[in-house]
Scaffold this motif. Sequence first.
Motif, PDB file in Angstrom:
ATOM      1  N   ASP A 645      65.308  63.348 140.764  1.00 55.03           N
ATOM      2  CA  ASP A 645      64.093  63.026 141.499  1.00 55.03           C
ATOM      3  C   ASP A 645      63.426  64.272 142.076  1.00 55.03           C
ATOM      4  O   ASP A 645      62.214  64.470 141.947  1.00 55.03           O
ATOM      5  CB  ASP A 645      64.417  62.021 142.613  1.00 55.03           C
ATOM      6  CG  ASP A 645      63.159  61.398 143.193  1.00 55.03           C
ATOM      7  OD1 ASP A 645      62.148  61.330 142.470  1.00 55.03           O
ATOM      8  OD2 ASP A 645      63.179  60.993 144.373  1.00 55.03           O
ATOM      9  N   THR A 654      56.507  62.041 139.853  1.00 54.88           N
ATOM     10  CA  THR A 654      57.387  61.215 140.676  1.00 54.88           C
ATOM     11  C   THR A 654      58.059  60.141 139.830  1.00 54.88           C
ATOM     12  O   THR A 654      57.502  59.703 138.813  1.00 54.88           O
ATOM     13  CB  THR A 654      56.612  60.550 141.829  1.00 54.88           C
ATOM     14  OG1 THR A 654      57.514  59.751 142.615  1.00 54.88           O
ATOM     15  CG2 THR A 654      55.488  59.656 141.304  1.00 54.88           C
ATOM     16  N   LYS A 656      59.080  57.308 141.428  1.00 56.65           N
ATOM     17  CA  LYS A 656      59.065  56.080 142.234  1.00 56.65           C
ATOM     18  C   LYS A 656      58.389  54.924 141.527  1.00 56.65           C
ATOM     19  O   LYS A 656      58.773  53.771 141.685  1.00 56.65           O
ATOM     20  CB  LYS A 656      58.404  56.335 143.585  1.00 56.65           C
ATOM     21  CG  LYS A 656      56.920  56.616 143.551  1.00 56.65           C
ATOM     22  CD  LYS A 656      56.375  56.795 144.966  1.00 56.65           C
ATOM     23  CE  LYS A 656      54.865  57.018 144.951  1.00 56.65           C
ATOM     24  NZ  LYS A 656      54.352  57.181 146.338  1.00 56.65           N
TER      25      LYS A 656
END
Length: 776
Positions: A645, A654, A656
């Motif tokens: 990450d 990212t 996410k």
Amino acid sequence: MDHARAAISNLFGGEPTSYTRFSIARQMDGDNSHVEMKLAADDEEGGEIERPEHLHASMPSPRRNGKNLCFIIMAAVLLLLIGFLIGYLSYRGRMQRVNRCLDGSGNCEMTPTASYFSDDGTEEEEVPGPRILYWPELRNMLSAKLSAKNLETNLRQREGKNSFEAGKSEDESTASYIHDQFTSFRLDDVWNDEHYIRLQDKGSNNQVSVIENGAEESLERPDAYVAYSKNDTVMGKPIYVNYGRKEDFQQIRNMGVPMNGTIIIFRAGKITLAEKVANAREEGAVGALMYLGPSDYKNTDLLVPFGHAHLGTGDPFTPGFPSFNHTQFPPVESSGLPRIPVQTISSQAAAALFRKMDGDKCLPEWTSGITGCKVTVSSSSNMTVKLTVNNVMVDRKILNIFGVIKGFEEPDRYVVLGAQRDSWGPGAAKAGVGTAILLELARVIADMVKNDDYKPRRSIIFASWSAGEYGAVGATEWLEGYATTLHAKAFTYINLDTAVLGSKHMKISASPLLYSLLETIMKRVKDPTADSRYLYSRVGSDWVKRVVPLDLDNAAFPFLAYSGIPVVSFGFYDEGEEYSFLGTTQDTLANLKRKTDKLYPLMCAAAEVAGQIALRLTHDHELFLDFDRYSEELLSFQEKILPFDSKVEELGLTLKWLFYARGDFQRAAGALRRDIANSDRENRIVRRALNDRMMKVEYDFLSPYLSPKDAPFRHIFFGKGSYTLQSLLENLEQLEVNKDSVDVNKLKEQLALATWTIKGAANALVGDIWNTDNEI
């Protein structure tokens, strides 16, 4: 009930005014779906007008009939309640009888459940039907009817024949025999598909020789050949690269040995020949040789294996298109063709070649049982290898043979059982075992339908494929021919090929959707090598960790990676002791029986597993497809990429959004599970809709952002290409090794493809568009 309510209402001089509202809200981690149930008296046009209050006050109350009226009202209410209770208890009893037994041990209804109500809601008289078969009875019936003697008879059909090459006389003769057998079993329909494909036959002058100090010495003129090899004569220094895996080539690079313009040598095993050749070509090799390593394949010193070098499945000269007779073949070739000459040789020839090489010795784990193994020649050596391949391209007709037992409730939904029929040699293990099991299962299940009142809800198709040796050509051409419909109708493919190659261990390849069903069945099928034990004892509770990814040579691969159909492929083998004769002229029944003395009991066990999978999937109201397993697979993948990450954020990207998509899929799976639990299993329309949502889970993991023609194997879990989750993981791992070598734009595209494919699968799992949540 409406008439009864109206009567009571009239007796009391007014209309019922009750309004009951049940709200079942399901809001869990962003799931906004809800269900409302309303019970209310419908407004009736021209209904009785309510009397003014003063009229009631002015009317005298009756004196003589008041008590009688009360008794009449009480009697009517009592009779209504008694009738309601009788109807409710009767309906509840029927519901309890048809509930599905989740663990496979209870009494599950077999026959399609009749509707007890007509379309307008009025109750119909029940018509006595055939006897009900429950799942345990059905399972035991299958086991009792399977015959080891019939399996042996089927397998012995290949005895005394040297070859069953696709499209040639023996293959066509076997196809005709299978067609006749299906017909004699009284299957509901028997037919064949014709495909016109391009294949390679062996050339007359294939040769490997060594040139040293201007003198040429013939090393071998092999009897076998590699289909789809480039026809050419090339020369180059030899380099040995173990199994030809990417990590093996990395070892050579670490040694500083240049591979451009060389002829690569590798031994069979671990990955397919086509993958080995693709890796060699990527390193700049001009040719490739493969042999059977003595440490892996015993007693094969003089044997030369057959193989194909197409990195794909199907006819490589009609990529993405079916090879039907009316197809106008496009002037393109598959990108998976090798573009370099490839030939197989004997281990005896490989040993002779190593003896002439004077470079560094092989790593200890690379020796493959050959004395004097070398990696390459020294820098001062002028020795080169000359490889000549002259195979012949031919157009040939092949036949796929099909038989079907049609479902009684949903005939347009089916499970497919299939086996390869062709082989370059006798093919006892390669094609004979699977074909024998296919015929026996067709006989037994047809007999259960015709004579034992088995009424499958869904259809069972039995398929015999041709040209499997060339890369699942027959199976792939069928999938390409019906690509627009098969993924919506076929919900499982069961592969029967190479079901017995040994006896000590089990090898399993399967879609996660079928893990739970397979485990349930293994707990009920006896292990023929151990008294009183079941197959589950052999694999253990952690068997899922040892599931083997499907390779390109497995006919189940295009079903899963191209068509998005759940698959299972399994068989018995001996870990670390390969069946030596697979794909050779010595794949005979005698050699297979020498490998295991329990050949026919093992075939019976394999047939029972495959048969139970097919029967269970066509028996239950609800398809036994465990979509929650994909939630676990996605969570496992998230745990693998989570350590990267911070490295990804350094690139301005990212992870996410990918994590959010995984969460959406998990919530969607939970919502579908609740919908199933709250549904009426007797409502065929609702049940079919829920089953279709489960069926589509596999298909929805085919990335919709890629062209099936350019990237046929689009499955993000099991496909081949840069768009798979495995490729994404490898790219992230490269960040740790050499950050500058990572293509940021490629990584960004990989993250986008993975995120939106998973998000799309979650939306499809939810069902209706108004229940989806696109907050990403």
